[in-house]
Design an enzyme around this catalytic site. Sequence first.
Site, PDB file in Angstrom:
ATOM      1  N   ARG A 183       0.875  -1.193   0.000  1.00 31.01           N
ATOM      2  CA  ARG A 183       0.000   0.000   0.000  1.00 31.01           C
ATOM      3  C   ARG A 183       0.899   1.225   0.000  1.00 31.01           C
ATOM      4  O   ARG A 183       1.417   1.639   1.032  1.00 31.01           O
ATOM      5  CB  ARG A 183      -0.902  -0.020   1.234  1.00 31.01           C
ATOM      6  CG  ARG A 183      -1.829   1.188   1.380  1.00 31.01           C
ATOM      7  CD  ARG A 183      -2.722   0.997   2.594  1.00 31.01           C
ATOM      8  NE  ARG A 183      -3.582   2.131   2.855  1.00 31.01           N
ATOM      9  CZ  ARG A 183      -3.220   3.198   3.598  1.00 31.01           C
ATOM     10  NH1 ARG A 183      -2.018   3.258   4.151  1.00 31.01           N
ATOM     11  NH2 ARG A 183      -4.081   4.181   3.792  1.00 31.01           N
ATOM     12  N   SER A 195     -13.152  -3.220   1.077  1.00 32.67           N
ATOM     13  CA  SER A 195     -13.363  -2.640   2.413  1.00 32.67           C
ATOM     14  C   SER A 195     -14.850  -2.398   2.621  1.00 32.67           C
ATOM     15  O   SER A 195     -15.519  -1.859   1.725  1.00 32.67           O
ATOM     16  CB  SER A 195     -12.676  -1.273   2.525  1.00 32.67           C
ATOM     17  OG  SER A 195     -11.336  -1.383   2.182  1.00 32.67           O
ATOM     18  N   LYS A 250      -3.896   5.892   8.773  1.00 31.22           N
ATOM     19  CA  LYS A 250      -4.744   6.275   7.632  1.00 31.22           C
ATOM     20  C   LYS A 250      -5.449   7.574   7.984  1.00 31.22           C
ATOM     21  O   LYS A 250      -6.385   7.594   8.798  1.00 31.22           O
ATOM     22  CB  LYS A 250      -5.752   5.146   7.351  1.00 31.22           C
ATOM     23  CG  LYS A 250      -6.709   5.430   6.185  1.00 31.22           C
ATOM     24  CD  LYS A 250      -7.450   4.163   5.783  1.00 31.22           C
ATOM     25  CE  LYS A 250      -8.697   4.431   4.961  1.00 31.22           C
ATOM     26  NZ  LYS A 250      -8.441   4.999   3.639  1.00 31.22           N
TER      27      LYS A 250
HETATM   28  C1  LIG Z   1      -7.317  -5.511   4.317  1.00 28.90           C
HETATM   29  C2  LIG Z   1      -7.676  -4.097   4.084  1.00 28.90           C
HETATM   30  N1  LIG Z   1      -8.830  -3.630   4.559  1.00 28.90           N
HETATM   31  C3  LIG Z   1      -9.170  -2.353   4.351  1.00 28.90           C
HETATM   32  C4  LIG Z   1      -8.329  -1.505   3.664  1.00 28.90           C
HETATM   33  C5  LIG Z   1      -8.705  -0.079   3.393  1.00 28.90           C
HETATM   34  O1  LIG Z   1      -8.974   0.137   2.018  1.00 28.90           O
HETATM   35  P1  LIG Z   1      -9.544   1.550   1.532  1.00 28.90           P
HETATM   36  O2  LIG Z   1     -10.795   1.780   2.269  1.00 28.90           O
HETATM   37  O3  LIG Z   1      -9.611   1.541   0.075  1.00 28.90           O
HETATM   38  O4  LIG Z   1      -8.449   2.564   2.001  1.00 28.90           O
HETATM   39  P2  LIG Z   1      -6.929   2.682   1.518  1.00 28.90           P
HETATM   40  O5  LIG Z   1      -6.146   1.571   2.129  1.00 28.90           O
HETATM   41  O6  LIG Z   1      -6.899   2.571   0.035  1.00 28.90           O
HETATM   42  O7  LIG Z   1      -6.448   4.007   2.002  1.00 28.90           O
HETATM   43  C6  LIG Z   1      -7.135  -2.037   3.180  1.00 28.90           C
HETATM   44  N2  LIG Z   1      -6.259  -1.304   2.497  1.00 28.90           N
HETATM   45  N3  LIG Z   1      -6.825  -3.312   3.401  1.00 28.90           N
HETATM   46  C1  LIG Z   2      -5.223   0.939   5.717  1.00 32.39           C
HETATM   47  C2  LIG Z   2      -6.300   1.051   6.719  1.00 32.39           C
HETATM   48  N1  LIG Z   2      -7.611   0.899   6.394  1.00 32.39           N
HETATM   49  C3  LIG Z   2      -8.415   1.066   7.432  1.00 32.39           C
HETATM   50  C4  LIG Z   2      -9.891   0.967   7.361  1.00 32.39           C
HETATM   51  O1  LIG Z   2     -10.542   1.256   8.348  1.00 32.39           O
HETATM   52  O2  LIG Z   2     -10.376   0.573   6.303  1.00 32.39           O
HETATM   53  S1  LIG Z   2      -7.578   1.437   8.845  1.00 32.39           S
HETATM   54  C5  LIG Z   2      -6.103   1.348   8.053  1.00 32.39           C
HETATM   55  C6  LIG Z   2      -4.792   1.577   8.731  1.00 32.39           C
HETATM   56  C7  LIG Z   2      -4.351   0.396   9.555  1.00 32.39           C
HETATM   57  O3  LIG Z   2      -3.121   0.653  10.124  1.00 32.39           O
HETATM   58  P1  LIG Z   2      -2.770   0.369  11.663  1.00 32.39           P
HETATM   59  O4  LIG Z   2      -2.715  -1.084  11.808  1.00 32.39           O
HETATM   60  O5  LIG Z   2      -1.435   1.008  11.862  1.00 32.39           O
HETATM   61  O6  LIG Z   2      -3.835   1.005  12.475  1.00 32.39           O
END
Ligand SMILES: Cc1ncc(COP(=O)(O)OP(=O)(O)O)c(N)n1
Ligand SMILES: Cc1nc(C(=O)O)sc1CCOP(=O)(O)O
Length: 505
Positions: free
Chosen positions: A333, A404, A433
């Site tokens: 990512r 998601s 995020k």
């Molecule tokens: C495993 C997993 N779950 C949720 C997310 C979040 O995806 P998204 O809502 O498209 O947000 P971004 O990661 O693109 O900022 C994820 N990446 N992976």
């Molecule tokens: C990439 C991402 N997606 C989210 C969602 O809610 O869909 S939260 C998230 C960040 C996860 O990182 P950490 O483990 O450091 O909290």
Amino acid sequence: MIERENPYICGRAWTELHMLQELRMKNPLVVCITNNVVKTFTANGLLAVGASPVMSECVEDLENLIVHASAMLINIGTVTPDKFEYYKSALRLAKQHRVPVVLDPVGCHAGSYRLSVALDLLDAQGISLLRGNQSEIKAVYAALHDNQHESSPGSGQGVDGGQVDDISSVIYNLSRLLHCPVVATGTLDYVSDGTRVYSVPHGHPLMTSVTGTGCLLGAVLAAFMSISGIFFNRLSQAEFLAYVLAYYDIAGERAAEACGMLSGSFSTAFIDELYTMNDAVLNEADAMRPVIVPEQLKVYFICGTQDVGHSEDTLLETVQAACRGGVTCFQYREKGDNTLIGIDKLATAQKLKNICAAYNVLYIINDDVALAVAVGADGVHVGQEDMNLESVRNYMGHKVVGISIHSQEELKQTDIVHADYAGIGPVYPTGSKADAQALCGPERIGELQRAGLSLPIVGIGGITLDNAKEVLHEGACGVAVISAIAGADDPCEAAQQLTQIFKDK
Ligand SMILES: Cc1ncc(COP(=O)(O)OP(=O)(O)O)c(N)n1
Ligand SMILES: Cc1nc(C(=O)O)sc1CCOP(=O)(O)O
Ligand SMILES: [Mg+2]
């Protein structure tokens, strides 16, 4: 019908494969050590495919043949103590000459002697592929998993077997235990290489009601194993084998139609279809479907340069350490200011793919469908604001698609049939995020499942060693984390600790 046109890849259709052409050009010598019931059918089937069969019954003969052999089949269908000694010698010779060996543990679910023979051969560590019906594969797994070599299955069944409920998990776990791919046949055929799992939506019931079709498949798989190296850069082992299964099963479908559904005529019609099939049929077919088993998502690590001080080197080191520590899935990512783009991102994605491949870790790309296709990743993860799910499926074909979902409203709006797993979050506050949605808590997982979400789920957002179990107790099969691993002093140890929670669960 799934469209597979991909404008990002030279404006051309999905990678064209010429597997049959390659096989027929090579005309590999396949040494068959097989059972008395199926020898003629196996020889005719191999000839129809474009391989060159030779049946072998003793070591003296095999010592001459092995130098010319491209592959070997050991089928234990009519095993005796003498033959068992021969199988072991044959396996030793194949190892010495680097000849791939397919083991078919015929009937090992029906008798403990057969099972012990199969287990001893697997123990010798020269088997390149295990293929059996679902009951046989389950019997091998149960014996190895329970660590009881003298297990006595005694199902009372013949060599034909029934359906097994959790067969996709079984083959995934067994493949990881054995360090070789596993094929399990039944109403649907399944394959796993210990990283990916595919089902093959083809075949016909007549294939299981005619003696010899399962055994011939073992021989055909052996023939194809001899050319698998040619496809190494384009296909994973699981995809390669799924294509072989699709070829075989489509021939079965066509044969059933051609023979008027009569089992006596089926054998002849089947050989005819194997003989007349060409690569064009394979390229058009919806050959395989991705299957996500809960074990693949247990510890799902996500990372990009933005999470490790904007350094590519640190990213590669961190991902390697996480893989060493036992993560089962990794998502690249690359997101935010000053992150990699274009050719740099592509190069990094390729390096990350190589790391994941070395550790049997499923490799997913975030958002960037074109990149996922370009590097041949195992899948892509998209959110509600990203590309429309049906289009993602069309671009990705049989690769894994993750989505998601944050709420019941989003679940209703999502064309879930195009996804293979769901990420639900943020379950806890996250610093990784910036545009994360409102907290949903771990209970959202159970809520969405009760609302009809039946895909495997990972919780995401603020998950640590301390709260991970709550997420699993709510119904997730895994935890997706960035900072719990990327931000740890020792990412390998952090990954190890997260994998440990599944053992204590
Ligand atoms: C495993 C997993 N779950 C949720 C997310 C979040 O995806 P998204 O809502 O498209 O947000 P971004 O990661 O693109 O900022 C994820 N990446 N992976
Ligand atoms: C990439 C991402 N997606 C989210 C969602 O809610 O869909 S939260 C998230 C960040 C996860 O990182 P950490 O483990 O450091 O909290
Ligand atoms: Mg996204």
